[in-house]
Scaffold this motif. Sequence first.
Motif, PDB file in Angstrom:
ATOM      1  N   PRO A  87       0.803  -1.227   0.000  1.00  0.00           N
ATOM      2  CA  PRO A  87       0.000   0.000   0.000  1.00  0.00           C
ATOM      3  C   PRO A  87       0.834   1.275   0.000  1.00  0.00           C
ATOM      4  N   VAL A  88       2.010   1.241   0.607  1.00  0.00           N
ATOM      5  CA  VAL A  88       2.873   2.427   0.624  1.00  0.00           C
ATOM      6  C   VAL A  88       3.382   2.715  -0.783  1.00  0.00           C
ATOM      7  N   TYR A 112       0.271  14.371  10.741  1.00  0.00           N
ATOM      8  CA  TYR A 112       0.346  15.061   9.448  1.00  0.00           C
ATOM      9  C   TYR A 112       1.519  14.554   8.616  1.00  0.00           C
ATOM     10  N   GLU A 113       2.491  13.962   9.274  1.00  0.00           N
ATOM     11  CA  GLU A 113       3.691  13.440   8.624  1.00  0.00           C
ATOM     12  C   GLU A 113       3.362  12.167   7.843  1.00  0.00           C
ATOM     13  N   THR A 114       3.996  11.974   6.692  1.00  0.00           N
ATOM     14  CA  THR A 114       3.744  10.777   5.897  1.00  0.00           C
ATOM     15  C   THR A 114       4.340   9.548   6.574  1.00  0.00           C
ATOM     16  N   GLU A 115       3.830   8.385   6.187  1.00  0.00           N
ATOM     17  CA  GLU A 115       4.325   7.155   6.804  1.00  0.00           C
ATOM     18  C   GLU A 115       5.778   6.888   6.431  1.00  0.00           C
ATOM     19  N   LYS A 173       7.929   8.978   8.698  1.00  0.00           N
ATOM     20  CA  LYS A 173       7.958   8.401  10.054  1.00  0.00           C
ATOM     21  C   LYS A 173       8.893   7.198  10.100  1.00  0.00           C
ATOM     22  N   ALA A 174       8.823   6.357   9.069  1.00  0.00           N
ATOM     23  CA  ALA A 174       9.670   5.164   9.048  1.00  0.00           C
ATOM     24  C   ALA A 174      11.149   5.543   9.022  1.00  0.00           C
ATOM     25  N   VAL A 219       9.901   5.947  13.999  1.00  0.00           N
ATOM     26  CA  VAL A 219       8.667   5.899  14.787  1.00  0.00           C
ATOM     27  C   VAL A 219       7.652   5.061  14.019  1.00  0.00           C
ATOM     28  N   PRO A 220       6.635   4.539  14.699  1.00  0.00           N
ATOM     29  CA  PRO A 220       5.663   3.689  14.005  1.00  0.00           C
ATOM     30  C   PRO A 220       5.101   4.386  12.764  1.00  0.00           C
TER      31      PRO A 220
END
Length: 587
Positions: free
Chosen positions: A62-63, A382-385, A388-389, A393-394
Amino acid sequence: MNERPLNPWYSDETPSFLEHLYRGELRWDLISRFPRQDPADREAGDRALTAFSDLLRERVDPVEVDATGVLPPELPEALAAGGFDRLQVPPSLGGLGLSALNTFRVVEAAAGWSMPTAQILSVQNTIGVGPFLPALPPGPLRDTVEARTRSGVFSGNGDTEPQGAANHKRFTTATPTEDGAAFLLNGEKVFTGNAPIAAMVNVTATVREGDSERVRLFFVDTDSPGFRVSAHHEFMGLKGFPSGALTFEDVRVPAHMMMVEGEHNRRLTPELYRRLVVGRVHTIGAPSLAFSRLCLEWARDFVNRRQIDERPLGSYDEIQRNVADTLSEVFALETLTQWCLLAEDQVPANPGFEQVAAKNLTSLTAWRVVERTMALYGAEGYETERSKARRGVPPVPLERAFREARGLRISGGVDFMMDIWMAHKAVFWCYYPLPANAEAIEAEPDLSCLDEADLTEANLDHLRFAVTGTKTFARTCLELARRYPDQDELFEQERLLIPLTQIGNELLLMSLVLGRTSSLGTSGPQSTQDLADVYCAQARLRIADAWRRHHAADSPAASRAAGQWLSGERWADLLPDMPGDASPAGK
């Protein structure tokens, strides 16, 4: 004109809870027998979900799909091989034979992983070609659709046109050939789900029949000469979803590929309308519940790992309220889903009115949940996944869910337009002509259900509010119908109508939550009394706000200001200072 508008949801054989609510009566006898999924049916759904989840994890990243806007090209074939393109189709045609609720569960699971995949499935399984099979009589059309369904081809629905979906007229035309053997289709459709991957689409077109025009439904092979996917749509969300614009230039469709239905004067054919109403429960309701469940999980994970000056985040009152509101709204969405998809067989009750109301109830509830969770997470939400990765962070895809949830308020009908339309076709359908139960509407409310309900004192108070609020709602509608003998004059007062529809929706879901909660009792592990209390308390605040907006609807200043702006007469100084065309669109 005071003719009663056509209403495809009404049944004189099976009662509708929401219709009775519109008429001022809360039918506790219906919702207290709250439906539940049969354990054997749930097990069948569990098996399908296990196989489907394996396919999703194996085939769809999905990413990557969200970043590239491209789904794996082999995905449709893989879905068809597993029978997921025919979720409710019987096994004799290669389908899984799932119930409507299990179909909902599969679409929900897909949305929680990959929203474009969920939309492919929901279009295919609810408003594509195959779902019309039960309504088709024996003959060449049924034989063709059955063959296409058995072969596992994908399909779509072409209805919306460039002129706008709200138009009563369909500008795409179907002209019979001289020998009557076929029709020639000419026109355009936009936002057609699955169009780029479809082998067949069902298409609405206007046919002149004598001195009148009727909208008819045609089943069109996409390899027909003159048929063209003229554009691929890209959206704020739904990255990779195959949605396209269609062009028809003298597309020849055999006459037997038109679905023959009775006389009607709607912009949609009756059967297509029924398909769309149920389809929206899956297309909008399933993703709404999926995102809400995810937010519930994400909220707990975030709260449990965060502190403020060594004080656990979960110990703060506002955080507890935030989480409790989401808990209660997930419960409410579950409740609405079960009623919409199980009530007809189990109560029995006619859920048609509720299925229409579910579009706004589910999408707006999901929007509140996602927005609330975004506020909880702050900048990390608000930060994209991917970002974060990178920092360890999760990688919660809350930003992606936010984009997708906003689209749900648009898909299937923009929310404020749905409110207006529901007021016309459902609420005031009960009041023009003036109802025979006017005396009952003006009588004192019947509170006998409070003696029958298995609810805590707090929830009994909510039930009392729902009963009396239903009376107040109906009395207001009756007074408006008397004040405006010509319904068209009332229907011009859109800011008067929108809050009324919203009040009706809130009373509906509040009542269903109380009905389900009562059926589960006041004690034991199944009790949901606290969730009902939290949900109903917030629903009452929304109802109070809607009443304030209803009473403040008249605004001559708004009409004057809008007219002056739209005509170019005033307010040009409020535009941006940048000269010329300041928009970067298309550059």
